[in-house]
Write a protein that holds these residues in place. Structure first.
Motif, PDB file in Angstrom:
ATOM      1  N   LEU A 163     -26.360 -25.289  28.416  1.00 56.68           N
ATOM      2  CA  LEU A 163     -26.645 -23.855  28.342  1.00 56.68           C
ATOM      3  C   LEU A 163     -25.775 -23.055  29.295  1.00 56.68           C
ATOM      4  N   LYS A 164     -25.372 -23.692  30.388  1.00 55.57           N
ATOM      5  CA  LYS A 164     -24.530 -23.014  31.364  1.00 55.57           C
ATOM      6  C   LYS A 164     -23.245 -22.489  30.744  1.00 55.57           C
ATOM      7  N   LYS A 165     -22.771 -23.148  29.710  1.00 54.19           N
ATOM      8  CA  LYS A 165     -21.522 -22.735  29.065  1.00 54.19           C
ATOM      9  C   LYS A 165     -21.616 -21.321  28.500  1.00 54.19           C
ATOM     10  N   CYS A 166     -22.832 -20.853  28.260  1.00 58.88           N
ATOM     11  CA  CYS A 166     -23.038 -19.559  27.603  1.00 58.88           C
ATOM     12  C   CYS A 166     -23.378 -18.453  28.590  1.00 58.88           C
ATOM     13  N   ILE A 167     -23.270 -18.706  29.878  1.00 59.47           N
ATOM     14  CA  ILE A 167     -23.682 -17.735  30.907  1.00 59.47           C
ATOM     15  C   ILE A 167     -22.452 -17.143  31.571  1.00 59.47           C
ATOM     16  N   SER A 168     -22.428 -15.818  31.709  1.00 66.42           N
ATOM     17  CA  SER A 168     -21.247 -15.133  32.234  1.00 66.42           C
ATOM     18  C   SER A 168     -21.145 -15.274  33.752  1.00 66.42           C
ATOM     19  N   SER A 169     -19.958 -15.029  34.272  1.00 64.49           N
ATOM     20  CA  SER A 169     -19.722 -15.165  35.714  1.00 64.49           C
ATOM     21  C   SER A 169     -20.483 -14.110  36.514  1.00 64.49           C
ATOM     22  N   SER A 170     -20.669 -12.922  35.953  1.00 65.41           N
ATOM     23  CA  SER A 170     -21.405 -11.880  36.683  1.00 65.41           C
ATOM     24  C   SER A 170     -22.875 -12.245  36.823  1.00 65.41           C
ATOM     25  N   LEU A 171     -23.436 -12.829  35.789  1.00 64.40           N
ATOM     26  CA  LEU A 171     -24.808 -13.301  35.874  1.00 64.40           C
ATOM     27  C   LEU A 171     -24.908 -14.454  36.868  1.00 64.40           C
ATOM     28  N   MET A 172     -23.932 -15.319  36.854  1.00 57.24           N
ATOM     29  CA  MET A 172     -23.933 -16.441  37.796  1.00 57.24           C
ATOM     30  C   MET A 172     -23.879 -15.955  39.240  1.00 57.24           C
ATOM     31  N   GLN A 173     -23.056 -14.953  39.496  1.00 56.33           N
ATOM     32  CA  GLN A 173     -22.940 -14.434  40.853  1.00 56.33           C
ATOM     33  C   GLN A 173     -24.275 -13.880  41.341  1.00 56.33           C
ATOM     34  N   ALA A 174     -24.964 -13.146  40.466  1.00 57.89           N
ATOM     35  CA  ALA A 174     -26.263 -12.595  40.842  1.00 57.89           C
ATOM     36  C   ALA A 174     -27.279 -13.704  41.089  1.00 57.89           C
ATOM     37  N   TYR A 175     -27.259 -14.725  40.242  1.00 59.19           N
ATOM     38  CA  TYR A 175     -28.177 -15.841  40.428  1.00 59.19           C
ATOM     39  C   TYR A 175     -27.932 -16.556  41.760  1.00 59.19           C
ATOM     40  N   GLN A 176     -26.671 -16.840  42.052  1.00 60.88           N
ATOM     41  CA  GLN A 176     -26.352 -17.540  43.293  1.00 60.88           C
ATOM     42  C   GLN A 176     -26.792 -16.727  44.506  1.00 60.88           C
ATOM     43  N   ALA A 177     -26.589 -15.428  44.450  1.00 65.51           N
ATOM     44  CA  ALA A 177     -26.995 -14.574  45.568  1.00 65.51           C
ATOM     45  C   ALA A 177     -28.513 -14.569  45.719  1.00 65.51           C
ATOM     46  N   CYS A 178     -29.224 -14.449  44.603  1.00 60.58           N
ATOM     47  CA  CYS A 178     -30.691 -14.431  44.669  1.00 60.58           C
ATOM     48  C   CYS A 178     -31.225 -15.774  45.131  1.00 60.58           C
ATOM     49  N   LYS A 179     -30.609 -16.844  44.668  1.00 61.21           N
ATOM     50  CA  LYS A 179     -31.052 -18.171  45.087  1.00 61.21           C
ATOM     51  C   LYS A 179     -30.901 -18.339  46.594  1.00 61.21           C
ATOM     52  N   GLU A 213     -19.829 -26.574  42.006  1.00 60.10           N
ATOM     53  CA  GLU A 213     -19.832 -25.127  42.009  1.00 60.10           C
ATOM     54  C   GLU A 213     -20.854 -24.687  43.033  1.00 60.10           C
ATOM     55  N   LEU A 214     -20.428 -24.565  44.255  1.00 60.55           N
ATOM     56  CA  LEU A 214     -21.338 -24.277  45.343  1.00 60.55           C
ATOM     57  C   LEU A 214     -21.479 -22.780  45.516  1.00 60.55           C
ATOM     58  N   ASP A 215     -22.520 -22.386  46.260  1.00 60.20           N
ATOM     59  CA  ASP A 215     -22.753 -20.977  46.508  1.00 60.20           C
ATOM     60  C   ASP A 215     -21.557 -20.341  47.205  1.00 60.20           C
ATOM     61  N   SER A 245     -30.778 -12.645  36.375  1.00 63.38           N
ATOM     62  CA  SER A 245     -29.460 -13.167  36.412  1.00 63.38           C
ATOM     63  C   SER A 245     -29.461 -14.626  36.073  1.00 63.38           C
ATOM     64  N   PRO A 246     -28.340 -15.270  36.168  1.00 60.85           N
ATOM     65  CA  PRO A 246     -28.252 -16.574  35.615  1.00 60.85           C
ATOM     66  C   PRO A 246     -28.531 -17.646  36.583  1.00 60.85           C
ATOM     67  N   THR A 247     -28.985 -18.680  36.070  1.00 60.69           N
ATOM     68  CA  THR A 247     -28.933 -19.888  36.819  1.00 60.69           C
ATOM     69  C   THR A 247     -28.151 -20.802  35.957  1.00 60.69           C
ATOM     70  N   ALA A 248     -27.320 -21.562  36.497  1.00 58.02           N
ATOM     71  CA  ALA A 248     -26.600 -22.474  35.675  1.00 58.02           C
ATOM     72  C   ALA A 248     -26.526 -23.778  36.368  1.00 58.02           C
ATOM     73  N   PRO A 249     -26.896 -24.854  35.655  1.00 53.16           N
ATOM     74  CA  PRO A 249     -26.807 -26.130  36.263  1.00 53.16           C
ATOM     75  C   PRO A 249     -25.374 -26.451  36.547  1.00 53.16           C
ATOM     76  N   PRO A 250     -25.131 -27.011  37.708  1.00 55.24           N
ATOM     77  CA  PRO A 250     -23.780 -27.352  38.028  1.00 55.24           C
ATOM     78  C   PRO A 250     -23.225 -28.413  37.106  1.00 55.24           C
ATOM     79  N   ALA A 251     -21.977 -28.697  37.291  1.00 53.16           N
ATOM     80  CA  ALA A 251     -21.304 -29.617  36.407  1.00 53.16           C
ATOM     81  C   ALA A 251     -21.924 -30.988  36.455  1.00 53.16           C
ATOM     82  N   SER A 252     -21.803 -31.694  35.359  1.00 52.17           N
ATOM     83  CA  SER A 252     -22.374 -33.026  35.274  1.00 52.17           C
ATOM     84  C   SER A 252     -21.268 -34.037  35.055  1.00 52.17           C
TER      85      SER A 252
END
Length: 482
Positions: free
Chosen positions: A288-304, A34-36, A16-23
């Motif tokens: 790169l975060k701009k290219c990552i879907s919300s479903s992947l982000m959700q899975a990444y946040q949960a795994c993290k 963009e917190l967990d 799943s995704p990891t996406a760096p938070p906003a800068s």
């Protein structure tokens, strides 16, 4: 799932995704946290976030005026999530333990350039002869005399072959200076408090970062401030990565991705702490975060969240590893597959499988420099211990995710109670309240996980690319692909 190998074109499958938070930068920064667990902010909290950010930036301006060491026109990178959340690749074992809810409500990481090399005509003097992969020394030998005069008290010295003194920019000495300067400025600021000014609740040096906790209204903000060296362009050691195909091709430009990189004050397992810096591509990860879907982000946040809770001892496994696993997966799996909105549970299982495989093989390539193995330093005993912990998660992922969600809910309730007590609110938070229901998506994810496991008892479930048919994505149960 197949773990990535330390070879040219590698990738994990179905993570799943990891996406760096906003800068943001000091030239007009905007905090976009963009917190967990998808925290939503009301107007008051947004104002408190903005107030804390302005205070930190103002404080750094005062640090610059102390001795003129920091660049006058500086550019900061503000990331949502603290260093402990894995937003940058730094070692966690030297950090004090802070708990969300008990010590702070929101956390951020701020990269502050001590040196800027943004002139493309200025030679980059990285010295990797004495360092492990993804690390470097930084010589000031080719800088102007003014820069050397400013920073030579933060350098180690060595004799150059021509007999001249060679100054190496020292991360530990820079952090020493930075901590002392920040402490001095905050001490002076607190002598003349102004109305509406944040409360400075804690200032600590944690390894090579400076952690500042501010109280603003009813909120407590943790800022992990990291002194870095900022470069424009792209390092030669990562040139090979640009030659490959990537998931972001055609979505954002190469110029956006390779606009710059950093040196972080972190050394390799056998490196010299006083000289060695670690390459960071945090600016590229923001793009790169701009290219990552919300479903992947959700899975990444949960795994993290699972990793932070379970794999922090005895030798921490940094959540940053998940970022590389996710990015490799994005390169390998078809974009149409990864964009499916209802596949977060599948992606979460894939991430767990990938991480476990990496631990068992003690191998996790850095996404930008794949010849660098980020698990090389981990002992066999620690790797096996963490792999066993992940096995327990994998045997009942839904229950572990629910436990993690409840832990986050408890932290939110504690924060709400502290805010109510400190703010004189008329109505205390309800014991059933979960801060506006921000954890509901994760409850649904837990239910999806439970359904997958229930419908396939005793089977290994993960997302995978069938090696015999790579033209389309597949869902794997045991050795069968669907």
């Amino acid at each position: 799932m197949a773990a990535p190998a330390l070879s040219g074109r590698v990738g994990s499958a179905g993570s799943s995704p990891t996406a760096p938070p906003a800068s943001s930068s000091s030239k007009g920064p905007q905090a976009c946290p963009e917190l967990d667990f998808q925290v939503r902010y009301d107007d008051q909290r947004a104002l408190e976030i903005h107030t804390a950010k302005d205070f930190i930036f103002s404080m750094l301006g005062m640090v610059q005026k102390l001795d003129q060491k920091l660049p006058v026109a500086n550019e900061y990178l503000l990331l949502s999530g603290g260093v402990r959340e894995g937003v940058v690749d730094m070692d966690l074992d030297e950090l004090n333990v802070y708990a969300r809810g008990t010590d702070y409500d929101m956390d951020f990481t701020l990269l502050v350039p001590a040196l800027k090399l943004h002139d493309r005509n200025q030679p980059v003097t990285l010295d990797m002869r004495h360092s492990a992969l993804c690390h470097s020394w930084l010589s000031l030998r080719l800088f102007d005399e003014g820069t050397i005069a400013k920073w030579k008290d933060c350098c180690t010295m060595a004799e150059h072959v021509n007999g001249a003194t060679n100054y190496f920019f020292s991360p530990t000495m820079v952090v020493d200076w930075f901590y002392q300067s920040i402490s001095l400025v905050l001490l002076e600021v607190q002598k003349k408090p102004q109305r509406g000014m944040p409360r400075v609740e804690k200032v600590e040096r944690n390894g090579t970062i400076i952690s500042v906790i501010l109280g603003v209204g009813s909120s407590r903000m943790l800022y992990d401030i990291v002194p870095v060296v900022s470069f424009k362009g792209w390092p030669a050691v990562a040139q090979g990565w640009l030659m490959e195909n990537h998931f972001w091709d055609g979505k954002i430009t190469e110029e956006e991705v390779i606009s710059g990189f950093y040196l972080l004050p972190a050394c390799s397992f056998k490196g010299r702490k006083e000289n060695e810096w670690r390459l960071s591509f945090a600016r590229s990860e923001v793009q790169l975060k701009k290219c990552i879907s919300s479903s992947l982000m959700q899975a990444y946040q949960a795994c993290k969240a699972l990793i932070i809770q379970l794999l922090s001892r005895p030798k921490a496994v940094s959540p940053y590893l998940l970022r590389s696993l996710m990015l490799w997966a994005c390169d390998r799996l078809p974009a149409t597959y990864l964009a499916q909105e209802d596949f977060s549970a599948h992606f979460l299982l894939g991430l767990i499988d990938d991480l476990q495989h990496c631990l068992l093989n003690k191998m996790c390539p850095n996404y930008f420099i794949p010849q660098c193995n980020m698990l090389e330093h981990l002992s066999d005993e620690a790797a096996m211990l963490h792999a066993r912990k992940l096995s327990s998660v994998r045997s009942d992922p839904a229950e572990h995710l629910r436990s993690t969600i409840e832990h986050a809910k408890a932290a939110n309730r504690l924060s709400s109670e502290l805010q109510w007590r400190g703010g004189g609110g008329s109505n205390p938070p309800s014991p059933q309240s979960d801060a506006g229901g921000e954890s509901q998506p994760d409850d649904r994810l837990a239910k999806k996980l439970q359904q997958l496991v229930t419908e396939n008892p005793g089977k290994s479930i993960s997302v995978f690319i069938n090696p015999d048919d790579v033209t389309r994505p597949h869902f794997r149960i045991d050795d069968k692909f669907f």
